[in-house]
Design a protein around this motif. Structure first.
Motif, PDB file in Angstrom:
ATOM      1  N   ASP A  31       0.827  -1.212   0.000  1.00 57.44           N
ATOM      2  CA  ASP A  31       0.000   0.000   0.000  1.00 57.44           C
ATOM      3  C   ASP A  31       0.862   1.264   0.000  1.00 57.44           C
ATOM      4  O   ASP A  31       0.487   2.284  -0.588  1.00 57.44           O
ATOM      5  N   SER A  32       2.017   1.203   0.641  1.00 56.92           N
ATOM      6  CA  SER A  32       2.874   2.382   0.786  1.00 56.92           C
ATOM      7  C   SER A  32       3.482   2.847  -0.530  1.00 56.92           C
ATOM      8  O   SER A  32       3.947   3.987  -0.630  1.00 56.92           O
ATOM      9  N   VAL A  33       3.499   1.982  -1.552  1.00 56.61           N
ATOM     10  CA  VAL A  33       4.123   2.354  -2.824  1.00 56.61           C
ATOM     11  C   VAL A  33       3.136   2.347  -3.978  1.00 56.61           C
ATOM     12  O   VAL A  33       3.495   2.742  -5.102  1.00 56.61           O
ATOM     13  N   LYS A  34       1.919   1.915  -3.727  1.00 59.45           N
ATOM     14  CA  LYS A  34       0.921   1.829  -4.790  1.00 59.45           C
ATOM     15  C   LYS A  34       0.706   3.204  -5.428  1.00 59.45           C
ATOM     16  O   LYS A  34       0.542   4.204  -4.731  1.00 59.45           O
ATOM     17  N   GLY A  35       0.722   3.235  -6.754  1.00 57.48           N
ATOM     18  CA  GLY A  35       0.554   4.495  -7.476  1.00 57.48           C
ATOM     19  C   GLY A  35       1.849   5.240  -7.720  1.00 57.48           C
ATOM     20  O   GLY A  35       1.877   6.177  -8.522  1.00 57.48           O
ATOM     21  N   ARG A  36       2.924   4.837  -7.052  1.00 53.88           N
ATOM     22  CA  ARG A  36       4.223   5.502  -7.233  1.00 53.88           C
ATOM     23  C   ARG A  36       5.257   4.563  -7.865  1.00 53.88           C
ATOM     24  O   ARG A  36       6.114   5.009  -8.626  1.00 53.88           O
ATOM     25  N   PHE A  37       5.202   3.288  -7.537  1.00 52.66           N
ATOM     26  CA  PHE A  37       6.167   2.303  -8.031  1.00 52.66           C
ATOM     27  C   PHE A  37       5.492   1.388  -9.046  1.00 52.66           C
ATOM     28  O   PHE A  37       4.298   1.081  -8.926  1.00 52.66           O
ATOM     29  N   THR A  38       6.281   0.933 -10.017  1.00 52.17           N
ATOM     30  CA  THR A  38       5.789  -0.007 -11.018  1.00 52.17           C
ATOM     31  C   THR A  38       6.808  -1.122 -11.212  1.00 52.17           C
ATOM     32  O   THR A  38       7.981  -0.843 -11.484  1.00 52.17           O
ATOM     33  N   ILE A  39       6.362  -2.356 -11.070  1.00 56.48           N
ATOM     34  CA  ILE A  39       7.220  -3.504 -11.322  1.00 56.48           C
ATOM     35  C   ILE A  39       6.905  -4.042 -12.716  1.00 56.48           C
ATOM     36  O   ILE A  39       5.741  -4.072 -13.142  1.00 56.48           O
ATOM     37  N   SER A  40       7.956  -4.454 -13.420  1.00 53.52           N
ATOM     38  CA  SER A  40       7.767  -5.011 -14.753  1.00 53.52           C
ATOM     39  C   SER A  40       8.860  -6.043 -15.001  1.00 53.52           C
ATOM     40  O   SER A  40       9.833  -6.118 -14.257  1.00 53.52           O
ATOM     41  N   ARG A  41       8.666  -6.839 -16.065  1.00 57.50           N
ATOM     42  CA  ARG A  41       9.667  -7.862 -16.386  1.00 57.50           C
ATOM     43  C   ARG A  41       9.914  -7.885 -17.885  1.00 57.50           C
ATOM     44  O   ARG A  41       9.036  -7.555 -18.680  1.00 57.50           O
ATOM     45  N   ASP A  42      11.121  -8.309 -18.234  1.00 58.95           N
ATOM     46  CA  ASP A  42      11.516  -8.464 -19.634  1.00 58.95           C
ATOM     47  C   ASP A  42      12.032  -9.880 -19.794  1.00 58.95           C
ATOM     48  O   ASP A  42      13.135 -10.201 -19.355  1.00 58.95           O
ATOM     49  N   GLY A  43      11.233 -10.731 -20.408  1.00 60.84           N
ATOM     50  CA  GLY A  43      11.595 -12.130 -20.549  1.00 60.84           C
ATOM     51  C   GLY A  43      12.831 -12.341 -21.393  1.00 60.84           C
ATOM     52  O   GLY A  43      13.627 -13.243 -21.130  1.00 60.84           O
ATOM     53  N   ALA A  44      13.007 -11.529 -22.400  1.00 58.47           N
ATOM     54  CA  ALA A  44      14.156 -11.687 -23.280  1.00 58.47           C
ATOM     55  C   ALA A  44      15.467 -11.402 -22.555  1.00 58.47           C
ATOM     56  O   ALA A  44      16.506 -11.957 -22.889  1.00 58.47           O
ATOM     57  N   LYS A  45      15.398 -10.537 -21.565  1.00 59.36           N
ATOM     58  CA  LYS A  45      16.610 -10.163 -20.828  1.00 59.36           C
ATOM     59  C   LYS A  45      16.678 -10.812 -19.453  1.00 59.36           C
ATOM     60  O   LYS A  45      17.621 -10.560 -18.704  1.00 59.36           O
ATOM     61  N   ASN A  46      15.668 -11.614 -19.095  1.00 60.90           N
ATOM     62  CA  ASN A  46      15.638 -12.223 -17.753  1.00 60.90           C
ATOM     63  C   ASN A  46      15.818 -11.166 -16.671  1.00 60.90           C
ATOM     64  O   ASN A  46      16.584 -11.362 -15.713  1.00 60.90           O
TER      65      ASN A  46
END
Length: 125
Positions: free
Chosen positions: A62-77
């Motif tokens: 809850d403390s980071v919602k709206g400010r932080f974004t997690i993502s992934r790149d499968g090609a780069k692991n």
């Protein structure tokens, strides 16, 4: 064996942004979940964000919602944590973690099998 290497930490003023990266050695299975945790001095390690590798479902504290974004790149692991509107209370060592067989316990440190060495994030006021 999975090795995780974080990068991208540093010193930033309040309101600024940083992007953390976590590069994983070896092929990441579709059963994985990847998470970011942080630990401030004198405090316990706490959950920040997680993403399932197969279909990219994300979860946030809850403390980071709206400010932080997690993502992934499968090609780069690689998993990323984009941090915007940083606050002094975000100051901590940030750790990347891998859960080999995701079981829904994305916020529990004990559910993760591998950890990176951590990267320091310092937010000045």
């Amino acid at each position: 064996q999975v090795q995780l290497v974080e990068s991208g930490g540093g010193l930033v003023q309040a309101g600024g942004s940083l992007r953390l990266s976590c590069a994983a050695s070896g092929r990441i299975s579709s059963s994985y979940a990847m998470g970011w945790f942080r630990q401030a001095p004198g405090k316990e390690r706490e959950f920040v964000a997680a993403v399932t590798w197969s279909i990219g479902i994300t979860h946030y504290a809850d403390s980071v919602k709206g400010r932080f974004t997690i993502s992934r790149d499968g090609a780069k692991n690689t998993v990323y944590l984009q941090m915007n509107s940083l606050k002094p209370e975000d100051t901590a060592v940030y750790y990347c973690a891998a859960q080999l067989f995701y079981d829904g316990r994305y916020a529990y440190t004990a559910a993760y099998d591998y950890w990176g060495q951590g990267t320091q994030v310092t937010v000045s006021s």
